[in-house]
Write an enzyme that holds these catalytic residues in place. Structure first.
Site, PDB file in Angstrom:
ATOM      1  N   HIS A 163       0.822  -1.224   0.000  1.00 42.43           N
ATOM      2  CA  HIS A 163       0.000   0.000   0.000  1.00 42.43           C
ATOM      3  C   HIS A 163       0.850   1.265   0.000  1.00 42.43           C
ATOM      4  O   HIS A 163       0.352   2.339  -0.304  1.00 42.43           O
ATOM      5  CB  HIS A 163      -0.935   0.006   1.217  1.00 42.43           C
ATOM      6  N   ASP A 371       3.363   9.710  -0.507  1.00 41.57           N
ATOM      7  CA  ASP A 371       2.232   8.888  -0.063  1.00 41.57           C
ATOM      8  C   ASP A 371       1.963   7.802  -1.099  1.00 41.57           C
ATOM      9  O   ASP A 371       1.973   8.096  -2.306  1.00 41.57           O
ATOM     10  CB  ASP A 371       0.980   9.788   0.078  1.00 41.57           C
TER      11      ASP A 371
HETATM   12  P1  ADP Z   1      -2.986   6.544   5.332  1.00 40.46           P
HETATM   13  O1  ADP Z   1      -3.302   5.211   4.773  1.00 40.46           O
HETATM   14  O2  ADP Z   1      -1.548   6.910   5.257  1.00 40.46           O
HETATM   15  O3  ADP Z   1      -3.525   6.771   6.691  1.00 40.46           O
HETATM   16  P2  ADP Z   1      -5.010   7.485   3.432  1.00 40.46           P
HETATM   17  O4  ADP Z   1      -5.393   8.864   3.065  1.00 40.46           O
HETATM   18  O5  ADP Z   1      -4.766   6.554   2.287  1.00 40.46           O
HETATM   19  O6  ADP Z   1      -3.746   7.612   4.401  1.00 40.46           O
HETATM   20  O7  ADP Z   1      -6.139   6.803   4.308  1.00 40.46           O
HETATM   21  C1  ADP Z   1      -6.603   7.399   5.480  1.00 40.46           C
HETATM   22  C2  ADP Z   1      -7.970   6.809   5.816  1.00 40.46           C
HETATM   23  O8  ADP Z   1      -8.234   7.114   7.174  1.00 40.46           O
HETATM   24  C3  ADP Z   1      -9.092   7.412   4.985  1.00 40.46           C
HETATM   25  O9  ADP Z   1     -10.040   6.420   4.668  1.00 40.46           O
HETATM   26  C4  ADP Z   1      -9.700   8.463   5.925  1.00 40.46           C
HETATM   27  O10 ADP Z   1     -11.076   8.685   5.746  1.00 40.46           O
HETATM   28  C5  ADP Z   1      -9.451   7.847   7.288  1.00 40.46           C
HETATM   29  N1  ADP Z   1      -9.283   8.902   8.300  1.00 40.46           N
HETATM   30  C6  ADP Z   1      -8.344   9.864   8.347  1.00 40.46           C
HETATM   31  N2  ADP Z   1      -8.524  10.682   9.406  1.00 40.46           N
HETATM   32  C7  ADP Z   1      -9.602  10.229  10.053  1.00 40.46           C
HETATM   33  C8  ADP Z   1     -10.312  10.634  11.228  1.00 40.46           C
HETATM   34  N3  ADP Z   1      -9.940  11.695  11.964  1.00 40.46           N
HETATM   35  N4  ADP Z   1     -11.390   9.903  11.588  1.00 40.46           N
HETATM   36  C9  ADP Z   1     -11.766   8.831  10.861  1.00 40.46           C
HETATM   37  N5  ADP Z   1     -11.148   8.407   9.762  1.00 40.46           N
HETATM   38  C10 ADP Z   1     -10.080   9.087   9.343  1.00 40.46           C
HETATM   39  C1  G6P Z   2      -1.044   3.103   6.050  1.00 37.29           C
HETATM   40  C2  G6P Z   2      -0.447   1.723   5.928  1.00 37.29           C
HETATM   41  C3  G6P Z   2      -1.387   0.693   6.562  1.00 37.29           C
HETATM   42  C4  G6P Z   2      -1.706   1.091   7.996  1.00 37.29           C
HETATM   43  C5  G6P Z   2      -2.267   2.514   8.035  1.00 37.29           C
HETATM   44  C6  G6P Z   2      -2.531   3.005   9.452  1.00 37.29           C
HETATM   45  O1  G6P Z   2      -2.203   3.115   5.305  1.00 37.29           O
HETATM   46  O2  G6P Z   2      -0.221   1.423   4.554  1.00 37.29           O
HETATM   47  O3  G6P Z   2      -0.800  -0.591   6.537  1.00 37.29           O
HETATM   48  O4  G6P Z   2      -2.617   0.180   8.579  1.00 37.29           O
HETATM   49  O5  G6P Z   2      -1.351   3.405   7.413  1.00 37.29           O
HETATM   50  O6  G6P Z   2      -1.398   2.864  10.235  1.00 37.29           O
HETATM   51  P1  G6P Z   2      -1.369   1.968  11.554  1.00 37.29           P
HETATM   52  O7  G6P Z   2       0.057   1.979  11.975  1.00 37.29           O
HETATM   53  O8  G6P Z   2      -2.277   2.668  12.496  1.00 37.29           O
HETATM   54  O9  G6P Z   2      -1.848   0.592  11.181  1.00 37.29           O
END
Ligand code: ADP
Ligand code: G6P
Length: 472
Positions: A163, A371
């Site tokens: 991912h 990202d």
């Molecule tokens: P990462 O995987 O690095 O966290 P992404 O943007 O791909 O970044 O995915 C983040 C996910 O987490 C999204 O589906 C978003 O809606 C969710 N998210 C981010 N911040 C919040 C929050 N404060 N509350 C609930 N969901 C959140």
């Molecule tokens: C990114 C990574 C995921 C991970 C998520 C949240 O999306 O690719 O593998 O689950 O961040 O991070 P966390 O450490 O809370 O699992």
């Protein structure tokens, strides 16, 4: 032991410890892309999800099914958490895979923990997979699982999907255990990345480190062919659009605007608190726009949602302190009574509240330094059922390869970032609309089911799984 024909293997289970123990489990849409991506896909699919369970010592508990998906927990100790998750995964690999925007740390004990936990996941998966099953291993925490699992169960069809970005050779070469990591991934039949560049980097490394013949599509390993390729992950576009279109969500968006003091424009950012997300750079750009008088607190509200993440990892603690100090400084310097310059929120929100936030945002600023994809950018587009809203997007987010109609910026270039923000704020509404419409057309077609279809049809050539997963 009950077995399944489809097994998803991920470091996290998509449920809360507390929920699971009282027996009333629901999917937990935790902030983070992996669970967000897989949730709409697996719900109501007869599959098993193998994930980590951290609860002191002793065996992992048996968990109830969630919406027809079996939860299989792998017991992890505090030492496992420290060496595998907080250590090798998030303090060695994560920074290296994200352009080393923070310094990666190397400790031999972390590698031992990584190997130990990957071994445990491989053994657990071998137990729950039916003969000939498809196993889909997710992300950088589990890169050794494909190889370990193939040794245990050569009958399985194994997929691996990363991912996060896969780094260029000069960065990956820093890893002392680079050969073992590559061999681990190559245990899969299909290795999926977010972008073609990542597949290219991987192929180059396999040749350089292991001396194997490789193209950007195929790698010959012993008597097998491993396929590689780009499969950009997506979201449940229809679900987010339907949610955002509900009258109560539109009402909530109107109330939010009122509560923000009815500004002319709202800028929104939603991030996990991570140094890859460019939060500090964005705050600096905003503060300079305020200082230069280009943006006025009375007319413009900035909402920064930054949910804490990986809080026991030192670099994340330092980041949170720095961000909070900077938010305090900017509010102290530019805010007025009842009118903060930045509305700063660290809480997790439910999907409806997120949808309302997206709907109220005239400008969505998604400006990570690096990202893998960034699903937030895609969620914003899906939520704009009114075709309004300007997406300011970093060139270094995987999403930029698809959402080319966004206002693209280089977040490392402070002046460029300021100009980009102003351009998005001042854009002609007709231009904003044309861009949003084009992005919405793209996302309607390229949703999470299209992603699964494309990945699984390449992995599982018999195609039997696809019918389950991509219908409904
Ligand atoms: P990462 O995987 O690095 O966290 P992404 O943007 O791909 O970044 O995915 C983040 C996910 O987490 C999204 O589906 C978003 O809606 C969710 N998210 C981010 N911040 C919040 C929050 N404060 N509350 C609930 N969901 C959140
Ligand atoms: C990114 C990574 C995921 C991970 C998520 C949240 O999306 O690719 O593998 O689950 O961040 O991070 P966390 O450490 O809370 O699992």
């Amino acid at each position: 032991m009950r077995q399944s024909s489809l097994v998803v293997v991920a470091n996290r289970l998509p449920i809360d410890d507390s929920q699971a123990l009282d027996g009333a489990c629901e999917w937990r849409r935790s902030p983070g892309g992996l669970v967000s991506a897989l949730h709409p896909l697996l719900r109501h699919t007869p599959a098993t999800w193998v994930g980590g369970w951290v609860r002191g010592t002793g065996p992992a508990p048996a968990l109830p099914d969630v919406d027809g998906v079996r939860m299989h927990s792998v017991a992890l100790t505090g030492d496992d958490l420290r060496d595998h998750y907080e250590g090798f995964a998030n303090a060695t690999l994560w920074p290296i895979y994200h352009d080393a925007v923070e310094q990666p740390e190397h400790h031999r004990r972390w590698w031992d923990g990584y190997l130990r936990v990957n071994q445990r996941f491989a053994e657990a998966t071998a137990e729950v997979a039916e003969r000939g099953a498809v196993v889909w291993v997710q992300d950088y925490h589990l890169q050794l699982v494909p190889g370990l699992l193939r040794d245990l169960r050569p009958d399985l069809r194994i997929g691996f999907f990363l991912h996060v970005p896969f780094p260029p050779p000069e960065l990956f070469m820093q890893l002392p255990r680079r050969a073992e990591l590559l061999r681990g991934i190559l245990g899969a039949d299909l290795v999926g990345f977010q972008r073609a560049q990542a597949a290219h980097n991987f192929a180059q490394l396999v040749t350089k480190v292991l001396g194997l013949p490789a193209t950007d599509r195929r790698i010959a390993v012993d008597d097998r062919v491993v396929r590689i390729g780009a499969f950009p992950v997506s979201i449940d576009t229809a679900e987010m659009s339907a949610l955002a279109g509900r009258p109560e969500v539109a009402d909530r968006a109107r109330r939010l605007r009122h509560d923000l003091g009815s500004p002319d424009q709202v800028i929104l950012s939603v991030d996990r608190m991570d140094y890859t997300k460019g939060i500090e750079q964005r705050l600096k750009a905003y503060s300079e726009l305020l200082a230069g008088g280009h943006v006025k607190v009375r007319d413009t509200a900035l909402v920064q949602v930054a949910v804490p993440s990986r809080e026991r990892v030192g670099q994340y603690q330092i980041l949170r302190e720095r961000v909070e100090r900077e938010v305090g400084r900017i509010n102290g310097e530019f805010g007025r009574v009842g009118e903060p310059a930045i509305h700063y929120l660290t809480q997790p929100f439910d999907r409806a509240e997120l949808a309302a936030l997206y709907r109220v945002a005239d400008v969505m600023a998604v400006t990570p330094l690096r990202d893998g994809m960034n699903l937030v950018a895609k969620e914003y587009v899906a939520a704009r059922v009114d075709n309004a809203g300007a997406l300011l997007l970093s060139e270094f987010a995987g999403a930029a390869a698809e959402l080319s109609q966004a206002y693209l910026v280089n977040p490392h270039d402070l002046e460029g970032l300021k100009q980009g923000l102003l351009a998005a704020l001042r854009a002609d509404p007709a231009d904003v609309r044309t861009r949003m419409q084009a992005m919405r057309v793209h996302l309607r077609e390229h949703d999470i089911r299209a992603w699964a279809r494309s990945y699984l049809s390449t992995l599982d050539q018999s195609g039997s799984l696809l019918t389950h997963l991509t219908s409904g």
